[in-house]
Scaffold this motif. Structure first.
Motif, short mmCIF file in Angstrom:
data_model
loop_
_atom_site.label_atom_id
_atom_site.label_comp_id
_atom_site.label_asym_id
_atom_site.label_seq_id
_atom_site.Cartn_x
_atom_site.Cartn_y
_atom_site.Cartn_z
N LEU A 6 10.78 36.12 -23.05
CA LEU A 6 10.57 36.17 -24.89
C LEU A 6 11.69 36.46 -25.27
O LEU A 6 12.57 36.46 -26.47
CB LEU A 6 9.06 36.41 -25.82
N ALA A 7 12.09 37.93 -25.21
CA ALA A 7 13.08 38.65 -25.27
C ALA A 7 14.62 38.40 -25.64
O ALA A 7 14.62 37.45 -26.36
CB ALA A 7 13.43 40.00 -24.96
N ILE A 8 14.67 37.23 -24.24
CA ILE A 8 16.02 36.09 -24.33
C ILE A 8 15.88 35.40 -25.24
O ILE A 8 16.72 34.90 -25.78
CB ILE A 8 15.84 36.08 -23.01
N ALA A 9 14.67 34.26 -25.67
CA ALA A 9 14.56 33.56 -26.38
C ALA A 9 14.78 34.00 -28.01
O ALA A 9 15.56 33.53 -28.62
CB ALA A 9 13.70 33.07 -26.19
N ALA A 10 14.40 34.96 -28.13
CA ALA A 10 14.64 35.39 -29.31
C ALA A 10 16.31 35.72 -28.87
O ALA A 10 16.77 35.77 -30.67
CB ALA A 10 13.37 36.37 -30.17
N THR A 33 18.72 27.16 -22.51
CA THR A 33 18.08 28.95 -22.15
C THR A 33 16.38 28.34 -21.94
O THR A 33 16.03 28.75 -21.19
CB THR A 33 18.35 30.01 -23.29
N LEU A 34 16.18 27.56 -22.82
CA LEU A 34 14.22 27.07 -22.74
C LEU A 34 14.49 26.40 -21.58
O LEU A 34 13.01 26.74 -20.63
CB LEU A 34 14.17 26.49 -23.57
N VAL A 35 15.60 25.84 -21.19
CA VAL A 35 15.33 25.28 -19.62
C VAL A 35 15.05 26.19 -18.56
O VAL A 35 13.75 25.79 -18.12
CB VAL A 35 16.33 23.70 -20.15
N ALA A 36 16.38 27.12 -18.30
CA ALA A 36 15.79 27.72 -17.46
C ALA A 36 14.50 28.69 -17.65
O ALA A 36 14.84 29.46 -16.52
CB ALA A 36 17.66 28.41 -18.09
N LEU A 37 14.37 29.05 -18.74
CA LEU A 37 13.34 29.47 -18.82
C LEU A 37 11.98 29.30 -18.25
O LEU A 37 10.75 29.95 -18.70
CB LEU A 37 13.29 30.32 -20.01
N VAL A 42 11.44 17.85 -22.54
CA VAL A 42 11.36 17.53 -23.57
C VAL A 42 9.97 18.08 -24.35
O VAL A 42 10.57 19.00 -25.68
CB VAL A 42 10.09 16.37 -23.79
N ALA A 43 9.56 19.32 -23.73
CA ALA A 43 8.97 20.80 -24.41
C ALA A 43 10.29 21.69 -25.09
O ALA A 43 10.41 21.97 -26.06
CB ALA A 43 8.66 20.81 -23.57
N ALA A 44 11.15 21.96 -24.12
CA ALA A 44 12.41 22.71 -24.84
C ALA A 44 12.86 22.09 -26.06
O ALA A 44 13.66 22.89 -27.05
CB ALA A 44 13.62 23.31 -23.43
N ASN A 45 13.07 20.16 -26.11
CA ASN A 45 14.03 20.11 -26.86
C ASN A 45 12.41 20.13 -28.64
O ASN A 45 13.88 20.53 -29.26
CB ASN A 45 14.29 18.48 -26.92
N PHE A 198 2.49 16.99 -33.06
CA PHE A 198 2.66 15.90 -31.60
C PHE A 198 3.13 16.26 -30.77
O PHE A 198 2.63 15.61 -29.60
CB PHE A 198 1.95 14.44 -32.34
N GLY A 199 3.48 17.35 -30.39
CA GLY A 199 4.42 17.69 -29.53
C GLY A 199 3.99 18.83 -28.48
O GLY A 199 3.09 19.56 -28.54
N PRO A 200 4.56 18.73 -27.61
CA PRO A 200 4.57 19.70 -26.73
C PRO A 200 4.97 21.33 -26.37
O PRO A 200 5.70 21.84 -26.34
CB PRO A 200 5.26 19.29 -24.98
N VAL A 201 5.02 22.19 -27.74
CA VAL A 201 5.24 22.94 -28.09
C VAL A 201 5.20 23.99 -28.05
O VAL A 201 4.01 25.01 -27.45
CB VAL A 201 5.11 23.57 -29.95
N ASP A 202 5.95 25.03 -27.26
CA ASP A 202 5.76 26.11 -26.63
C ASP A 202 5.86 26.97 -28.10
O ASP A 202 6.77 28.04 -28.51
CB ASP A 202 7.15 26.96 -25.89
N TRP A 203 4.03 27.54 -28.25
CA TRP A 203 4.39 28.71 -29.42
C TRP A 203 4.84 29.56 -29.10
O TRP A 203 5.49 30.58 -30.57
CB TRP A 203 2.79 27.97 -30.37
N PRO A 204 4.52 30.14 -28.46
CA PRO A 204 5.29 31.96 -28.31
C PRO A 204 6.28 32.24 -28.18
O PRO A 204 7.38 33.15 -28.99
CB PRO A 204 4.24 32.21 -26.96
N VAL A 205 7.04 31.65 -28.12
CA VAL A 205 8.76 31.53 -28.17
C VAL A 205 8.86 30.99 -29.70
O VAL A 205 10.14 31.78 -30.05
CB VAL A 205 8.87 29.85 -27.35
N VAL A 206 8.04 30.05 -29.93
CA VAL A 206 8.27 29.73 -31.78
C VAL A 206 8.55 31.05 -32.21
O VAL A 206 9.20 30.86 -33.77
CB VAL A 206 8.04 28.88 -32.67
N ALA A 207 7.23 31.54 -31.86
CA ALA A 207 6.91 32.67 -33.04
C ALA A 207 7.98 34.23 -32.98
O ALA A 207 8.53 34.61 -33.87
CB ALA A 207 5.07 33.28 -32.41
#
Length: 251
Positions: A6-10, A33-37, A42-45, A198-207
């Motif tokens: 999550l720190a890398i994503a931020a 980066t999200l794909v690598a994590l 589609v979820a990364a997009n 409607f999408g497969p969102v990773d909400w912790p990453v978004v946060a």
């Protein structure tokens, strides 16, 4: 994801937000980066689209002085971007993931090449520009719709496409750059709503990534005229091409 992930994503989202305001192409950094994590493509997009949304708002704030007297044009173009963004988002979510896996390497490569030729496009537009008022040509609305459909579906280097289209249609490069940020924000807002519902969102990453993207977008807009963009563009293009090769190999 772990706390380190999550720190890398931020951190990458902060950089991507700034890149979007300075040179465009921030998605080419955050998406892989999200794909690598560990996220699927589609979820990364969709996660990338939602996480970078605040960064586009930061860019709009940074260019706010350029919007004086453009209310009518912003409303017209914004409606087109709304329709295009909805269309692209729905197409993404209603087609098989396998189709996106095949298409996305091509889109990443296309976005990278567009970013590479952006200086040439900018120079040509600058030579052709004039400051006089003119009526917006009808073809411009069609081109903006198609561009924002692409933005709703994937969005990499959408800003480059919008600057090119707006620059040709308006013959005012500075205004085209400012409108690019506004229309990118509209398209991104659409993806937030559609993908969020409607999408497969990773909400912790978004946060963690969304606030970082907002800060990066605002800072990028403020320093856009003070830093050299050529080395940054070269890095993004090279990175994007490498990512496309990697994604092609995964098919």
């Amino acid at each position: 994801m772990s706390a380190l992930d999550l720190a890398i994503a931020a951190g990458v989202a902060l950089v991507a937000g700034a890149i979007n305001s300075v040179a465009g192409g921030g998605s080419l950094i955050l998406f892989p980066t999200l794909v690598a994590l560990g996220l699927g493509t589609v979820a990364a997009n969709v996660t990338n689209s939602i996480a970078q949304w605040p960064g586009y708002l930061g860019g709009v704030l940074g260019f706010r002085s350029e919007y004086a007297g453009q209310r009518g044009r912003l409303l017209r173009f914004g409606l087109v971007a709304l329709l295009g963004g909805v269309t692209g988002s729905v197409v993404l979510l209603t087609t098989p993931t396998s189709a996106f896996d095949v298409v996305v390497p091509v889109l990443v490569l296309l976005a990278s090449l567009l970013l590479a030729v952006q200086p040439l496009i900018t120079r040509r537009l600058r030579r052709a520009q004039d400051a006089g008022p003119r009526r917006d040509p009808a073809w411009l609305y069609v081109a903006l719709f198609l561009a924002t459909v692409y933005g709703g579906y994937f969005g990499g280097a959408l800003g480059v496409i919008l600057v090119g289209v707006l620059g040709v249609g308006l013959h005012r490069l500075k205004l085209a750059n400012a409108l690019k940020s506004a229309l990118s924000a509209v398209t991104a807002t659409v993806t937030v709503v559609v993908f969020g519902l409607f999408g497969p969102v990773d909400w912790p990453v978004v946060a963690v990534a969304a606030p970082a993207s907002l800060l990066g977008g605002f800072l990028g807009a403020r320093i856009a005229t003070r830093i050299p963009t050529t080395p940054l563009r070269v890095f993004i293009v090279a990175f994007g091409i490498a990512v496309s090769v990697y994604l092609f190999a995964r098919i």
